[in-house]
Design a protein around this motif. Sequence first.
Motif, PDB file in Angstrom:
ATOM      1  N   HIS A 160      -7.144  -6.457  -1.036  1.00 22.85           N
ATOM      2  CA  HIS A 160      -7.176  -7.801  -1.020  1.00 22.85           C
ATOM      3  C   HIS A 160      -6.497  -8.174   0.438  1.00 22.85           C
ATOM      4  O   HIS A 160      -6.763  -9.128   0.749  1.00 22.85           O
ATOM      5  N   HIS A 161      -5.240  -7.525   0.321  1.00 25.44           N
ATOM      6  CA  HIS A 161      -4.260  -8.014   1.683  1.00 25.44           C
ATOM      7  C   HIS A 161      -4.784  -7.463   2.947  1.00 25.44           C
ATOM      8  O   HIS A 161      -5.137  -6.065   2.997  1.00 25.44           O
ATOM      9  N   PRO A 162      -4.831  -7.991   3.943  1.00 26.80           N
ATOM     10  CA  PRO A 162      -5.119  -7.768   5.309  1.00 26.80           C
ATOM     11  C   PRO A 162      -4.119  -6.465   5.661  1.00 26.80           C
ATOM     12  O   PRO A 162      -3.018  -6.616   5.388  1.00 26.80           O
ATOM     13  N   MET A 163      -4.935  -5.639   6.549  1.00 28.53           N
ATOM     14  CA  MET A 163      -3.763  -4.416   7.201  1.00 28.53           C
ATOM     15  C   MET A 163      -3.321  -5.029   8.702  1.00 28.53           C
ATOM     16  O   MET A 163      -2.721  -4.224   9.073  1.00 28.53           O
ATOM     17  N   GLN A 164      -3.998  -5.946   8.937  1.00 28.75           N
ATOM     18  CA  GLN A 164      -3.645  -6.491  10.494  1.00 28.75           C
ATOM     19  C   GLN A 164      -3.606  -8.095  10.469  1.00 28.75           C
ATOM     20  O   GLN A 164      -4.658  -8.738   9.854  1.00 28.75           O
ATOM     21  N   GLN A 165      -2.774  -9.029  11.161  1.00 30.32           N
ATOM     22  CA  GLN A 165      -2.809 -10.086  11.334  1.00 30.32           C
ATOM     23  C   GLN A 165      -2.675 -10.808  12.636  1.00 30.32           C
ATOM     24  O   GLN A 165      -2.082 -10.275  13.396  1.00 30.32           O
ATOM     25  N   LEU A 195       0.919  -1.203  -0.071  1.00 28.54           N
ATOM     26  CA  LEU A 195      -0.013   0.188   0.156  1.00 28.54           C
ATOM     27  C   LEU A 195       0.952   1.041   0.005  1.00 28.54           C
ATOM     28  O   LEU A 195       1.513   1.366   0.947  1.00 28.54           O
ATOM     29  N   SER A 196       0.993   2.171  -1.020  1.00 24.83           N
ATOM     30  CA  SER A 196       1.671   3.272  -1.187  1.00 24.83           C
ATOM     31  C   SER A 196       1.057   4.315  -0.349  1.00 24.83           C
ATOM     32  O   SER A 196      -0.126   4.586  -0.020  1.00 24.83           O
ATOM     33  N   ALA A 197       2.029   5.285  -0.155  1.00 26.13           N
ATOM     34  CA  ALA A 197       1.557   6.662   0.275  1.00 26.13           C
ATOM     35  C   ALA A 197       0.546   7.269  -0.462  1.00 26.13           C
ATOM     36  O   ALA A 197      -0.395   8.066  -0.067  1.00 26.13           O
ATOM     37  N   ALA A 198       0.845   7.285  -1.674  1.00 24.39           N
ATOM     38  CA  ALA A 198      -0.226   7.920  -2.701  1.00 24.39           C
ATOM     39  C   ALA A 198      -1.662   7.470  -2.500  1.00 24.39           C
ATOM     40  O   ALA A 198      -2.481   7.903  -2.528  1.00 24.39           O
ATOM     41  N   GLU A 234       1.163   1.579   8.732  1.00 25.15           N
ATOM     42  CA  GLU A 234       0.994   2.956   8.642  1.00 25.15           C
ATOM     43  C   GLU A 234      -0.240   3.548   7.829  1.00 25.15           C
ATOM     44  O   GLU A 234      -1.033   4.502   8.397  1.00 25.15           O
ATOM     45  N   GLY A 235      -0.747   2.608   6.908  1.00 29.58           N
ATOM     46  CA  GLY A 235      -2.140   2.999   6.380  1.00 29.58           C
ATOM     47  C   GLY A 235      -3.469   2.706   7.412  1.00 29.58           C
ATOM     48  O   GLY A 235      -4.186   3.678   7.358  1.00 29.58           O
ATOM     49  N   LEU A 236      -3.055   1.475   8.206  1.00 26.79           N
ATOM     50  CA  LEU A 236      -4.162   1.244   9.194  1.00 26.79           C
ATOM     51  C   LEU A 236      -4.375   2.571  10.130  1.00 26.79           C
ATOM     52  O   LEU A 236      -5.325   3.109  10.490  1.00 26.79           O
TER      53      LEU A 236
END
Length: 262
Positions: A147-152, A124-127, A166-168
Amino acid sequence: MTRLLHLSDLHFGFERVALVEPLLDRINGANPDLVVVTGDLTHRARRAQFAQAAEFLRRIEAPLIAVPGNHDIPLYRLADRMMKPFRRYRRHIAENLEPIGHVGALRVQGLNSVDPMSWQRGMLSAAQMRRVTEALAPDCINIVALHHPMQQRPEVDKQLMRGAREGLALFEMQGVQLVLSGHLHRWSAGAFLGPDGRQILQVQAGTALCARRDDRQNEFAELEFDQDALLIRRHVAPMDETGFRPPQELRFQRRDRLWHPA
């Protein structure tokens, strides 16, 4: 009241063939306002598999948005993966890799988390993070679908997507209320709320159609929003049974901007 269906990891080319019709019956019978598919529509990104996936999606009667998963780009054809990873996805599924769905009080922002340079891990990019936060609708329930989880959970042995932490944190600070993801073939809803609740509720879907026996079951989720109340119906079809069982229900409530199990 607004009803959203969340599917992930269809894996056409390695799908549970006998479950395709029961799944379509459940989806269309639920009469959703929006269907969200979070990637891995195919197993190996082949033309015939994309054709199967596209035909399946055409038979869904509700409005639909989808984002790619890592299985939707070539794995072994490295030149294609580097130079034109989403060519077949764009041709068969959708030109837009980050679509937006807006129904009722829900706004769903799709994100393409696939990283051709690191086939399984994702990024996941900053943009992308900026695009999400700059477009949040203050009067809506803002949802991110990728698609990809932000926490596991600690027992998961796959690498967490680059930029996930960072995204979360940014999404939570700026007002995203819900994240939909897949990838792990493991169901999870509310696992990361904490004892005092949390501003973001994460729903990780299992696999809707993959025939891998180790997954033990196929499933999808039905999310019904009624102001600050959320009812999730989890539809499960064990591998050793012919169809879906009656749905399991989970309830969540938003109070003071925080989600809590209800």
